[in-house]
Every structure is written in structure tokens, then in C-alpha cells.
Design a protein around this motif. Structure first.
Motif, mmCIF file in Angstrom:
data_model
loop_
_atom_site.group_PDB
_atom_site.id
_atom_site.type_symbol
_atom_site.label_atom_id
_atom_site.label_comp_id
_atom_site.label_asym_id
_atom_site.label_seq_id
_atom_site.Cartn_x
_atom_site.Cartn_y
_atom_site.Cartn_z
ATOM 1 N N MET A 1 -15.272 -5.651 6.057
ATOM 2 C CA MET A 1 -16.396 -6.836 6.114
ATOM 3 C C MET A 1 -17.298 -6.733 7.087
ATOM 4 N N ASP A 36 -11.947 -5.240 9.751
ATOM 5 C CA ASP A 36 -11.044 -5.589 8.433
ATOM 6 C C ASP A 36 -10.136 -6.901 8.944
ATOM 7 N N ARG A 39 -7.493 -12.106 4.373
ATOM 8 C CA ARG A 39 -8.082 -13.497 3.596
ATOM 9 C C ARG A 39 -8.078 -14.711 4.666
ATOM 10 N N PRO A 64 -18.192 -9.462 2.386
ATOM 11 C CA PRO A 64 -17.227 -8.405 2.201
ATOM 12 C C PRO A 64 -17.792 -7.044 1.796
ATOM 13 N N VAL A 65 -17.246 -6.114 2.058
ATOM 14 C CA VAL A 65 -17.446 -4.629 1.823
ATOM 15 C C VAL A 65 -16.084 -3.714 1.447
ATOM 16 N N CYS A 66 -16.110 -3.331 0.159
ATOM 17 C CA CYS A 66 -14.823 -2.643 -0.046
ATOM 18 C C CYS A 66 -14.628 -1.491 0.556
ATOM 19 N N SER A 67 -13.446 -1.051 0.672
ATOM 20 C CA SER A 67 -13.025 0.352 1.199
ATOM 21 C C SER A 67 -13.714 1.156 0.828
ATOM 22 N N ARG A 68 -14.122 1.455 -0.334
ATOM 23 C CA ARG A 68 -14.848 2.888 -0.852
ATOM 24 C C ARG A 68 -16.091 2.842 -0.096
ATOM 25 N N ASP A 69 -16.759 1.744 -0.243
ATOM 26 C CA ASP A 69 -17.979 1.772 0.334
ATOM 27 C C ASP A 69 -17.919 1.832 2.044
#
Length: 81
Positions: A1, A36, A39, A64-69
């Protein structure tokens, strides 16, 4: 995040940055932190930051930022030039 903020008051801005560090976030820019958090910790942090900001002017955004990004992130840094 990603947590970014724009707060004109130096004292409040400093307290917000300290709260981010308390939650284990890493500073990536003067007014930006990344890390990271699950919630519950995200909600808890945002409640604390809302209280810290109070009625002072400012904006705090948790993105939020996904793990892949995150794995695709790149950085260029030049120190002490």
C-alpha cells in the motif's frame, strides 16, 4: 500500500510521519510512505491519522497496491550530487 499526504502544518505533518513509522511503513518521499499492512492495521492507522489531523487542513490518502504491481516497481536515485 501507498500512503501519501499533503499537510501544510509542520507539526501535524511530523506527527503523521511518525505514526506511519510506528506502523512499520517506509518513507519513499517526503510525504509518501509504502508498506504492507493487513486490513485491520490499515483501518487502525487511518483512524489514528484522522485523529492526528483533527480539524487542521490536509489530505491523507491510503492507496492499495497489489503485490504484482509492487514487484514491477522501479526506482532511480542519485545521492549527494
Amino acid at each position: 500500500m501507498l500512503l501519501i499526504y499533503d499537510i501544510p502544518d509542520d507539526r501535524v505533518r511530523h506527527r503523521v510521519s511518525e505514526r506511519c513509522k510506528d506502523y512499520g511503513l517506509s518513507r519513499i518521499q517526503y510525504s509518501a510512505f509504502a508498506g504492507d499492512l493487513d486490513r485491520n492495521r490499515r483501518e487502525e492507522l487511518m483512524l489514528r491519522l484522522k485523529k492526528t489531523l483533527g480539524k487542521k487542513e490536509g489530505v491523507i490518502r491510503l492507496q492499495p497496491v497489489c503485490s504484482r504491481d509492487l514487484t514491477l516497481a522501479k526506482e532511480i536515485a542519485v545521492e549527494g550530487a
